[in-house]
Design an enzyme around this catalytic site. Structure first.
Site, PDB file in Angstrom:
ATOM      1  N   GLN A   1       1.278  -1.149  -0.123  1.00  0.00           N
ATOM      2  CA  GLN A   1       0.378  -0.053   0.409  1.00  0.00           C
ATOM      3  C   GLN A   1       0.689   1.525   0.014  1.00  0.00           C
ATOM      4  O   GLN A   1       0.537   2.043  -0.810  1.00  0.00           O
ATOM      5  CB  GLN A   1      -1.482  -0.128   1.198  1.00  0.00           C
ATOM      6  CG  GLN A   1      -2.257   0.864   1.123  1.00  0.00           C
ATOM      7  CD  GLN A   1      -2.730   0.550  -0.006  1.00  0.00           C
ATOM      8  OE1 GLN A   1      -3.274  -0.731  -0.328  1.00  0.00           O
ATOM      9  NE2 GLN A   1      -3.157   1.560  -0.846  1.00  0.00           N
TER      10      GLN A   1
ATOM     11  N   HIS B   1       2.461   3.248  -3.364  1.00  0.00           N
ATOM     12  CA  HIS B   1       1.472   3.843  -4.336  1.00  0.00           C
ATOM     13  C   HIS B   1       1.682   5.219  -4.511  1.00  0.00           C
ATOM     14  O   HIS B   1       2.427   5.907  -5.806  1.00  0.00           O
ATOM     15  CB  HIS B   1       0.186   3.878  -3.521  1.00  0.00           C
ATOM     16  CG  HIS B   1      -0.937   2.939  -4.455  1.00  0.00           C
ATOM     17  ND1 HIS B   1      -0.673   2.166  -5.649  1.00  0.00           N
ATOM     18  CD2 HIS B   1      -1.408   1.470  -3.447  1.00  0.00           C
ATOM     19  CE1 HIS B   1      -1.501   1.016  -5.836  1.00  0.00           C
ATOM     20  NE2 HIS B   1      -1.983   0.365  -4.407  1.00  0.00           N
TER      21      HIS B   1
ATOM     22  N   GLU C   1     -10.531   2.888   3.277  1.00  0.00           N
ATOM     23  CA  GLU C   1     -10.194   2.189   2.595  1.00  0.00           C
ATOM     24  C   GLU C   1      -9.953   0.391   1.429  1.00  0.00           C
ATOM     25  O   GLU C   1     -10.910   0.068   1.719  1.00  0.00           O
ATOM     26  CB  GLU C   1      -9.008   2.609   1.373  1.00  0.00           C
ATOM     27  CG  GLU C   1      -9.229   2.904  -0.270  1.00  0.00           C
ATOM     28  CD  GLU C   1      -8.142   3.108  -0.986  1.00  0.00           C
ATOM     29  OE1 GLU C   1      -7.104   2.992  -0.845  1.00  0.00           O
ATOM     30  OE2 GLU C   1      -8.630   2.904  -2.349  1.00  0.00           O
ATOM     31  N   HIS C   2      -8.675  -0.448   2.257  1.00  0.00           N
ATOM     32  CA  HIS C   2      -8.846  -1.095   2.313  1.00  0.00           C
ATOM     33  C   HIS C   2      -8.510  -1.709   3.683  1.00  0.00           C
ATOM     34  O   HIS C   2      -7.949  -1.514   4.588  1.00  0.00           O
ATOM     35  CB  HIS C   2      -7.261  -1.864   2.013  1.00  0.00           C
ATOM     36  CG  HIS C   2      -7.068  -1.201   0.510  1.00  0.00           C
ATOM     37  ND1 HIS C   2      -6.888  -0.248  -0.495  1.00  0.00           N
ATOM     38  CD2 HIS C   2      -7.731  -1.511  -0.802  1.00  0.00           C
ATOM     39  CE1 HIS C   2      -7.042   0.082  -1.347  1.00  0.00           C
ATOM     40  NE2 HIS C   2      -7.392  -0.581  -1.933  1.00  0.00           N
TER      41      HIS C   2
ATOM     42  N   ASP D   1      -6.686  -5.436  -6.221  1.00  0.00           N
ATOM     43  CA  ASP D   1      -6.443  -4.531  -6.648  1.00  0.00           C
ATOM     44  C   ASP D   1      -6.829  -4.807  -8.011  1.00  0.00           C
ATOM     45  O   ASP D   1      -6.409  -4.069  -9.308  1.00  0.00           O
ATOM     46  CB  ASP D   1      -4.411  -4.007  -6.431  1.00  0.00           C
ATOM     47  CG  ASP D   1      -5.005  -3.190  -5.152  1.00  0.00           C
ATOM     48  OD1 ASP D   1      -6.369  -2.319  -4.882  1.00  0.00           O
ATOM     49  OD2 ASP D   1      -3.687  -3.128  -4.836  1.00  0.00           O
TER      50      ASP D   1
ATOM     51  N   HIS E   1     -52.062  20.891  -6.796  1.00  0.00           N
ATOM     52  CA  HIS E   1     -51.983  19.500  -7.061  1.00  0.00           C
ATOM     53  C   HIS E   1     -53.110  18.616  -6.524  1.00  0.00           C
ATOM     54  O   HIS E   1     -53.428  17.544  -6.797  1.00  0.00           O
ATOM     55  CB  HIS E   1     -50.945  19.412  -5.154  1.00  0.00           C
ATOM     56  CG  HIS E   1     -49.503  19.163  -6.238  1.00  0.00           C
ATOM     57  ND1 HIS E   1     -49.121  20.563  -6.212  1.00  0.00           N
ATOM     58  CD2 HIS E   1     -48.335  18.946  -6.080  1.00  0.00           C
ATOM     59  CE1 HIS E   1     -47.832  20.450  -6.416  1.00  0.00           C
ATOM     60  NE2 HIS E   1     -47.647  19.376  -6.390  1.00  0.00           N
TER      61      HIS E   1
END
Lengths: 431, 431
Positions: free
Chosen positions: A256, A259, A323-324, A357, A416
């Protein structure tokens, strides 16, 4: 290298869940300038900005048939097979997400239903940079095709020679995408938003990108375009106890961290000695990584946290909203059943985050930066919208009409009410 | 009063689908100022702005138990019964939208699934103004409850005496909401976004509002908050041929037009004489409407269009993407099956649009302003997010591992590859 926190008190949690991200507000002036130029000068502006930002003068924005063909020849057979296998799994999982029409007769003669329809025109953005992210092509194009989007446009920046990576073109073609434009960054998002002579205007833009792309996507929402989600640096939180393998956990944290320097990894444990074990494993494995410099920077933003009980660990993780989220725990069921906020969850010692991934089937476009609290990761529904329908019979309106009349009158909306009364009157006259 | 267009050529369609809306960019300075004050001074700022904008000094932001009780006594029994019946239908339809866990074993030993979880903290905004919009309470609170949101906060502006309308409080209570704050406009959205001593911070904000509320919701997205959808003035497109009743159609167009001077109504027909018939019916019915002045202004933004063939009519309507779309056609199946872009569709002569506004069961919070091309109307999923899970066995990783290794290597992400290799090595050593 990573900061350690032992049983942090609840008051510190808000600080601990902070991400190392900047605000993009200071990018607005450049984003607004590029959008204005693209609106005014179209393709010309896009070509100019590509020269200015990417340092390459391209003569044609659209990738030609010849370029697609030559890309196909440049990708090795083994990689092609891998991409095809990943495609199959991703298709299987996203196909399974199809939903049936929801149909209910809420009252006698009052039929209501919900159907999902594809968003007709979508733009997919694939970042360039140091590596060709062909896996993201799979993650965006496959659900777009399954949804049935009729116009799928892909934009990605050219390299220093004006080419798109063969892997990206091969994958796009494999997914049935033939409309690819050589442009990236703010100008690509502006092109998809506003439309130019070459680039068609789309209704929704998908895909990750750097801070410029993120700011441009945010800006695009001012022009009647939707975006998939607010993007941010990637992140992973691993929860592991003595059941976990420190070497495995280290390898995931490092994957991770590679990245980008603004990635964040967090390790949480209820087994205090794991802090040291995982640290040592990280130091051992780090040495050989080609992207070591990036990793070291990312680890400086990263944290290791010990909690003595499961309850606090679970509450902290749900507040973080990773996220993960990887769970390597003896009592994994407790952790899995208590997931409230996460993008994608990886369970057990043999489920590396990189499986998701690339190839397991789940989507890798996920909410970061705490957005897992309110956003889904990309899925089939991201490429569709739900439309409701209703059909009421005379009988149905005779039964429900008074309810509508009473409520609309109480809201002060006489017209209406009239729309019902005029119909009821007709029905009564006809009887 | 409404402009007529006979068989407009394709080149004019882009102009014909234009809505009478302004850009809200010029509101940003005031929105940003209010957010800054609320961030700095919390409740104090909210009370001050309520005095400044709504002309009332309130002493306590939160609605008390006594206020709830006295509200219950003020609503007539017949209206209570109507609200309860609407609630039942809306519940039935939104309950039917629940989805099962999606589970797939994409390969042997590679289990992937998707589960939906409630967004924990949501804020519901109910506009004040000329009429108490208790129907919107139903439309927001019911799906929030079914989704299982654990914290549901409602904000609505107080009237000139510092009270909330009894209908709104009664409906909120009926839907199980006990946390209601007397604040509206920009300051309410700022409170829900930033949190104050009284008002809890939420993860997602729902609900309609005027241009200030709309601009404030857009602004809120800078602070890690999601919003339901971009809002805009309400609109209705009616498609009717000789099968339609001009009086009914006029009543629906008028009911939409009474929402506000910036509402838009469009009538499309393949039966030219209907243009005149509907016009006359509008003029006849208009006279008695209490909100006539508003209606007349809205009709000035409105259009009647004749197409000689169904194909063009359908293409035009999909390009327009109406919020409300009513189909009163002999060949209604053709029109219904070709709906690509719409918020909610009303089929047949006895399905007035106001049925969906109040009581049929469908949601009335819908995408306007052309956003039906890419946004769903509010539904159960709006209050949830989809989370993916995966669990891979040793066997599964042995089978899929090489694919991940090949792909991550080709993307230049060595640490991603390592996370697989280190596990495969361990498996092989163990064998």
């Amino acid at each position: 290298m990573m900061q350690n926190y032992i049983e942090p008190s609840f008051h510190d949690w808000d600080l601990l869940i902070k991400r190392p991200t900047d605000s993009y507000n200071d990018l607005e002036s450049i984003v607004s300038r590029v959008f204005k130029s693209v609106k005014k000068e179209g393709d010309h502006a896009i070509i100019n900005y590509t020269k200015q930002f990417d340092n390459i003068l391209i003569d044609s924005l659209e990738v030609s048939l010849e370029e697609f063909k030559s890309a196909e020849n440049k990708v090795s057979n083994s990689l092609k097979t891998a991409i095809q296998r990943a495609k199959l799994n991703i298709e299987t999982f996203h196909n399974a997400q199809k939903t049936e029409k929801v149909y209910v007769e809420t009252e006698n003669g009052v039929q209501c239903w919900q159907e999902k329809k594809a968003i007709e025109k979508v733009g997919l953005y694939i970042p360039g940079g140091s590596a060709p992210l062909f896996s993201t092509v799979l993650m965006l194009a496959i659900p777009a095709q399954i949804a049935g989007c009729s116009e799928i446009i892909l934009c990605t920046p050219p390299d220093s020679e004006g080419n798109i990576s063969p892997e990206v073109l091969y994958t796009a073609q494999l997914c049935g995408i033939r409309t690819v434009f050589k442009t990236g960054g703010i100008q690509a998002i502006a092109g998809l938003t506003l439309g130019t002579k070459s680039i068609p205007k789309v209704y929704k833009i998908f895909g990750p990108g750097n801070q410029y792309v993120t700011a441009a996507k945010q800006w695009a929402t001012r022009y009647h375009v939707a975006i998939d989600m607010p993007a941010g640096p990637s992140e992973l939180l691993v929860m592991g106890d003595k059941n976990a393998d420190p070497d495995f956990i280290a390898s995931d944290l490092l994957s991770q961290a590679e990245h980008g320097p603004d990635s964040q990894v967090v390790f949480v444990t209820t087994h205090q000695v794991m802090l040291k074990k995982v640290s040592s494993a990280i130091n051992r494995q780090l040495v050989d990584l080609p992207r070591k410099d990036i990793v070291i920077k990312a680890l400086k933003n990263s944290k290791m946290i010990y909690f003595s009980n499961d309850g606090n660990a679970i509450d902290f993780i749900n507040l973080y909203g990773p996220e993960h989220y990887m769970i390597c725990m003896e009592n994994e069921d407790l952790y899995v059943s208590n997931v409230k906020n996460a993008g994608s969850v990886f369970i057990g010692n043999y489920t590396p985050e990189s499986a998701g991934d690339y190839a397991s089937g789940t989507n890798h476009t996920l909410p970061t930066n705490g957005y897992a609290k309110q956003y889904s990761g990309l899925n089939l529904d991201s490429f569709m919208k739900a439309i409701t329908f209703q059909k009421i019979s005379k009988q149905g309106l005779m039964s429900l009409g008074e309810t509508i009349e009473l409520m609309s009158e109480a809201e002060g909306l006489q017209a209406h009410k009239n729309a019902v009364s005029i119909r009821l009157k007709k029905i009564n006259n006809d009887i």
